[in-house]
Design a protein around this motif. Structure first.
Motif, PDB file in Angstrom:
ATOM      1  N   LEU A  47       0.837  -1.206   0.000  1.00  0.00           N
ATOM      2  CA  LEU A  47       0.000   0.000   0.000  1.00  0.00           C
ATOM      3  C   LEU A  47       0.872   1.256   0.000  1.00  0.00           C
ATOM      4  CD1 LEU A  47      -2.741   1.417   0.254  1.00  0.00           C
ATOM      5  CD2 LEU A  47      -2.555   1.152   2.730  1.00  0.00           C
ATOM      6  N   ALA A  48       1.926   1.236   0.811  1.00  0.00           N
ATOM      7  CA  ALA A  48       2.826   2.395   0.867  1.00  0.00           C
ATOM      8  C   ALA A  48       3.487   2.633  -0.485  1.00  0.00           C
ATOM      9  CB  ALA A  48       3.885   2.177   1.949  1.00  0.00           C
ATOM     10  N   GLN A  49       3.867   1.547  -1.144  1.00  0.00           N
ATOM     11  CA  GLN A  49       4.511   1.672  -2.457  1.00  0.00           C
ATOM     12  C   GLN A  49       3.537   2.239  -3.499  1.00  0.00           C
ATOM     13  OE1 GLN A  49       5.991  -2.253  -3.260  1.00  0.00           O
ATOM     14  NE2 GLN A  49       7.676  -2.087  -1.778  1.00  0.00           N
ATOM     15  N   VAL A  50       2.307   1.738  -3.475  1.00  0.00           N
ATOM     16  CA  VAL A  50       1.311   2.223  -4.441  1.00  0.00           C
ATOM     17  C   VAL A  50       0.978   3.687  -4.168  1.00  0.00           C
ATOM     18  CG1 VAL A  50      -1.055   1.935  -5.279  1.00  0.00           C
ATOM     19  CG2 VAL A  50       0.344  -0.074  -4.817  1.00  0.00           C
ATOM     20  N   LYS A  51       0.869   4.047  -2.882  1.00  0.00           N
ATOM     21  CA  LYS A  51       0.614   5.447  -2.541  1.00  0.00           C
ATOM     22  C   LYS A  51       1.750   6.338  -3.028  1.00  0.00           C
ATOM     23  CE  LYS A  51      -2.530   5.484   1.401  1.00  0.00           C
ATOM     24  NZ  LYS A  51      -2.707   5.904   2.814  1.00  0.00           N
ATOM     25  N   ALA A  52       2.982   5.839  -2.876  1.00  0.00           N
ATOM     26  CA  ALA A  52       4.140   6.611  -3.342  1.00  0.00           C
ATOM     27  C   ALA A  52       4.077   6.833  -4.853  1.00  0.00           C
ATOM     28  CB  ALA A  52       5.425   5.890  -2.955  1.00  0.00           C
ATOM     29  N   ARG A  57       3.025  10.270  -9.542  1.00  0.00           N
ATOM     30  CA  ARG A  57       2.309  10.570 -10.795  1.00  0.00           C
ATOM     31  C   ARG A  57       1.547  11.892 -10.686  1.00  0.00           C
ATOM     32  NH1 ARG A  57       4.422   9.328 -14.763  1.00  0.00           N
ATOM     33  NH2 ARG A  57       2.590   9.039 -16.084  1.00  0.00           N
ATOM     34  N   LYS A  58       1.024  12.186  -9.507  1.00  0.00           N
ATOM     35  CA  LYS A  58       0.329  13.454  -9.311  1.00  0.00           C
ATOM     36  C   LYS A  58       1.304  14.616  -9.487  1.00  0.00           C
ATOM     37  CE  LYS A  58      -2.334  16.127  -5.964  1.00  0.00           C
ATOM     38  NZ  LYS A  58      -2.895  16.167  -4.585  1.00  0.00           N
ATOM     39  N   ASN A  59       2.476  14.477  -8.876  1.00  0.00           N
ATOM     40  CA  ASN A  59       3.492  15.529  -9.015  1.00  0.00           C
ATOM     41  C   ASN A  59       3.929  15.679 -10.473  1.00  0.00           C
ATOM     42  OD1 ASN A  59       3.423  15.957  -6.250  1.00  0.00           O
ATOM     43  ND2 ASN A  59       5.155  14.583  -5.837  1.00  0.00           N
ATOM     44  N   GLU A  60       4.071  14.537 -11.162  1.00  0.00           N
ATOM     45  CA  GLU A  60       4.462  14.585 -12.578  1.00  0.00           C
ATOM     46  C   GLU A  60       3.372  15.247 -13.424  1.00  0.00           C
ATOM     47  OE1 GLU A  60       7.273  10.554 -12.671  1.00  0.00           O
ATOM     48  OE2 GLU A  60       5.247  10.537 -13.524  1.00  0.00           O
ATOM     49  N   GLN A  61       2.111  14.921 -13.110  1.00  0.00           N
ATOM     50  CA  GLN A  61       0.996  15.511 -13.865  1.00  0.00           C
ATOM     51  C   GLN A  61       0.967  17.023 -13.673  1.00  0.00           C
ATOM     52  OE1 GLN A  61      -2.013  16.805 -12.383  1.00  0.00           O
ATOM     53  NE2 GLN A  61      -3.131  17.122 -14.316  1.00  0.00           N
ATOM     54  N   GLU A 116      -3.275   7.554 -14.903  1.00  0.00           N
ATOM     55  CA  GLU A 116      -2.532   6.589 -14.086  1.00  0.00           C
ATOM     56  C   GLU A 116      -2.687   6.901 -12.598  1.00  0.00           C
ATOM     57  OE1 GLU A 116       1.454   6.709 -15.501  1.00  0.00           O
ATOM     58  OE2 GLU A 116       1.014   5.624 -17.368  1.00  0.00           O
ATOM     59  N   ARG A 117      -2.688   8.195 -12.278  1.00  0.00           N
ATOM     60  CA  ARG A 117      -2.866   8.577 -10.869  1.00  0.00           C
ATOM     61  C   ARG A 117      -4.226   8.132 -10.338  1.00  0.00           C
ATOM     62  NH1 ARG A 117      -5.385  11.801  -7.700  1.00  0.00           N
ATOM     63  NH2 ARG A 117      -6.592  12.665  -9.429  1.00  0.00           N
ATOM     64  N   ASP A 123      -6.669   1.825  -6.738  1.00  0.00           N
ATOM     65  CA  ASP A 123      -5.990   0.658  -6.170  1.00  0.00           C
ATOM     66  C   ASP A 123      -5.712   0.867  -4.682  1.00  0.00           C
ATOM     67  OD1 ASP A 123      -6.016  -0.572  -8.633  1.00  0.00           O
ATOM     68  OD2 ASP A 123      -3.966   0.041  -9.164  1.00  0.00           O
ATOM     69  N   VAL A 124      -5.329   2.087  -4.320  1.00  0.00           N
ATOM     70  CA  VAL A 124      -5.052   2.405  -2.910  1.00  0.00           C
ATOM     71  C   VAL A 124      -6.304   2.201  -2.063  1.00  0.00           C
ATOM     72  CG1 VAL A 124      -4.589   4.311  -1.312  1.00  0.00           C
ATOM     73  CG2 VAL A 124      -3.116   3.963  -3.295  1.00  0.00           C
TER      74      VAL A 124
END
Length: 233
Positions: A47-52, A57-61, A116-117, A123-124
């Motif tokens: 879960l931590a990995q998926v949240k990361a 992806r949010k920052n990239e967007q 993707e985000r 998924d989170v």
């Protein structure tokens, strides 16, 4: 979950005649809880990995959207430079077109990143629900384990009592009590016999002295003398 299915089979296995005690279900439950806790740790890490990834992806967007705006501004600036003849119009137009292309590509990449985000966020949420369910299941089975352990203690105590009761031979107990009663009666009879023997062995002098014992008469005489003395005074 396979672990949960295994635990739910404990109730059926417990009732099965092949299981002679509750110790096997206890061991199965303990093992199942250990496995669920291991799975919980793994799920939390995942879960931590998926949240990361979602945060990344949010920052990239956001960065791509900002980049798109930057290319838009550069294209406008190039057009202005061409119009003001601050640079050749052909170069200004060419560079402005390239900036607009990069702007469109940045917007397209931003849309992909946003999709993707959103997928990662979904998924989170699903993983969090599974983790909450797993935590609840672990808590439930830890409570069940306490109950099973208490039942084992009661079962063992009851078994010990019943075992001791089955080992008691009522006939032998009654026989033992009868023997003790006979022994007491024998002791009492023996004491009476010794008493009779003691009475029979008294000497003639003892009998005579007992018959003529004047201790009471002597005491009466002394008492009378004391009274006379008081009267004389």
């Amino acid at each position: 979950m396979n672990i949960i299915k295994r635990l739910f089979r404990i109730g059926k296995a417990e009732a099965h005649s092949a299981i002679g005690s509750l110790e096997d279900p206890i061991k199965m439950t303990e093992q199942g809880i250990r496995e669920m806790k291991e799975q919980l740790d793994q799920s939390i890490q995942a879960l931590a990995q998926v949240k990361a990834l979602s945060i990344r992806r949010k920052n990239e967007q956001e960065a791509l959207v900002n980049q798109s705006s930057d290319y838009q501004n550069k294209a406008m600036l190039l057009v202005q430079k061409g119009i003001k003849e601050e640079m050749p119009i052909e170069d200004a137009d060419r560079l402005a077109k390239e900036a607009l292309k990069k702007k469109e590509q940045s917007l397209l990449d931003a849309q992909i990143a946003e999709g993707e985000r959103q997928k990662l966020e979904s998924d989170v949420e699903k993983m969090q629900i599974n983790i909450n369910t797993l935590k609840s299941t672990i808590s439930k089975w830890e409570g069940e384990l306490k109950t099973l352990r208490a039942r084992v203690q009661v079962s063992k105590a009851t078994q010990d009592i019943n075992k001791k009761m089955t080992q008691i031979d009522s006939d032998s107990t009654i026989s033992m009590l009868e023997k003790m009663k006979d022994k007491v009666l024998q002791q009492e009879a023996l004491a009476d016999a010794y008493s009779h023997i003691a009475d029979a062995s008294k000497s003639i002098d003892q009998e005579i002295n007992a018959a003529v014992d004047t201790s009471d008469a002597h005491a009466e005489s002394e008492l009378q003398k004391l009274k006379e003395q008081f009267n004389a005074n």
